[in-house]
Design an enzyme around this catalytic site. Structure first.
Site, mmCIF file in Angstrom:
data_model
loop_
_atom_site.group_PDB
_atom_site.id
_atom_site.type_symbol
_atom_site.label_atom_id
_atom_site.label_comp_id
_atom_site.label_asym_id
_atom_site.label_seq_id
_atom_site.Cartn_x
_atom_site.Cartn_y
_atom_site.Cartn_z
ATOM 1 N N ASP A 176 -28.868 61.640 -69.841
ATOM 2 C CA ASP A 176 -27.653 61.416 -70.629
ATOM 3 C C ASP A 176 -26.795 62.674 -70.678
ATOM 4 O O ASP A 176 -27.309 63.779 -70.886
ATOM 5 C CB ASP A 176 -28.025 61.060 -72.078
ATOM 6 N N GLU B 137 -25.722 47.705 -74.942
ATOM 7 C CA GLU B 137 -26.533 47.918 -76.144
ATOM 8 C C GLU B 137 -26.018 47.082 -77.309
ATOM 9 O O GLU B 137 -24.818 47.116 -77.632
ATOM 10 C CB GLU B 137 -26.545 49.412 -76.526
ATOM 11 N N SER C 139 -31.179 60.117 -77.087
ATOM 12 C CA SER C 139 -32.017 59.660 -78.197
ATOM 13 C C SER C 139 -33.117 60.690 -78.466
ATOM 14 O O SER C 139 -33.788 60.617 -79.499
ATOM 15 C CB SER C 139 -32.631 58.292 -77.891
HETATM 16 O O1 KIV Z 1 -30.444 57.700 -75.398
HETATM 17 C C1 KIV Z 1 -30.995 56.602 -75.149
HETATM 18 O O2 KIV Z 1 -32.197 56.400 -75.370
HETATM 19 C C2 KIV Z 1 -30.170 55.545 -74.581
HETATM 20 C C3 KIV Z 1 -30.808 54.206 -74.374
HETATM 21 C C4 KIV Z 1 -30.989 53.522 -75.676
HETATM 22 C C5 KIV Z 1 -30.040 53.364 -73.419
HETATM 23 O O3 KIV Z 1 -29.021 55.777 -74.313
HETATM 24 NA NA NA Z 2 -28.208 57.724 -75.070
#
Ligand code: KIV
Ligand code: NA
Length: 266
Positions: free
Chosen positions: A84, A183, A46
């Site tokens: 991530d 989510e 994100s």
């Molecule tokens: O990238 C992110 O912020 C996420 C969360 C919303 C779980 O994957």
């Molecule tokens: Na994410």
């Protein structure tokens, strides 16, 4: 004091203890959340839309994730830092996923990685876990698939979709994930998945029934421009506070009231 570990989170699940997770993309913000006692910080992709100015998470690269993750690790002492795997960094093959997960651990120093997908990612999760890499899974609405979804629709509505989500949750647990993000799924379904899950569920737009909750920090702090999703609670109004500060600074400079004698050397 040592960092939170995946064992601590497994214990929390056994004891029925809920916990909070926030995203972070830099050392400064991460340090604030670490000192506040947030046990798990996610360097989310994100960052693409919340930190780097892209429309979606799709353009985010491994090099960007390594740089942001390293900063979050440097800025924290206690939190478990999860990074991530960005779009395109793990779907080619389990070997590609292992290579990139290892980069995040070796070059940035994170303690775990997260990737999107349930059954479709189970084989990859298994290989990473076999290699000693803690993996957080992410099912339901998976934002890297925005162009396949045609937006960000709520997932798991209807019997077939609900069964698919339950199968995805089971698949990532069996593959060895230490936790799973749910989510944008109906609250009742997220609670049902949580009940059947031996690993902690982390909800975002999943109602109150999950073991943990995650929010994107720019959303929870009121930094995001414009509308935020229904599932966000804004715990502060940082955007307005900062904008006000910048406006006052500019006015003070224009009017010659800053700097005053107290800010000047004689
Ligand atoms: O990238 C992110 O912020 C996420 C969360 C919303 C779980 O994957
Ligand atoms: Na994410």
């Amino acid at each position: 004091s040592r960092r939170v570990t995946v064992r601590d989170l497994a214990k929390a699940k056994r004891n029925g203890e809920r916990w909070a997770m926030l995203t972070a993309y830099d050392a400064l913000t991460a340090g604030v959340f670490d000192e506040a006692g947030i046990p798990v910080l996610l360097v989310g992709d994100s960052a693409g839309n919340c930190h780097l100015g892209y429309e979606t998470t799709v353009p985010v690269t491994m090099d960007q994730m390594v740089m942001l993750s390293a900063a979050v690790v440097r800025g924290t002492k206690r939190a478990l830092v999860v990074a991530d795997l960005p779009f395109g960094s793990y779907q080619e093959s389990p070997a590609q996923a292992l290579h990139n997960a290892a980069r995040l651990m070796k070059e940035a120093g994170v303690q775990a990685v997260k990737l999107e997908g349930g059954e479709r990612s189970a084989r990859t999760i298994e290989l990473l876990v076999d290699a000693g890499i803690p993996v957080m899974a992410h099912i339901g609405l998976t934002p890297q698939s925005v162009h396949a979804f045609g937006g960000y629709p709520v997932q798991g509505r209807g019997d077939e979709a609900a069964h698919r989500l339950l199968r995805d949750a089971k698949a990532v647990q069996q593959a060895g994930a230490f936790a799973v993000v749910l989510e944008a799924v109906p609250a009742e379904l997220a609670a049902q998945v949580t009940e059947h899950s031996a690993i902690p569920t982390v909800g975002i737009g999943g109602g109150p029934g999950t073991d943990a909750q995650v929010l994107v920090w720019t959303d929870f702090a009121g930094m995001t421009a414009g509308r935020v999703p229904k599932f966000v609670k804004q715990y502060a109004n940082l955007r307005a506070t900062l904008a006000q500060a910048a406006t006052e600074f500019a006015a003070d400079v224009r009017e010659g009231t800053f700097p005053g004698p107290e800010h000047s050397f004689s």
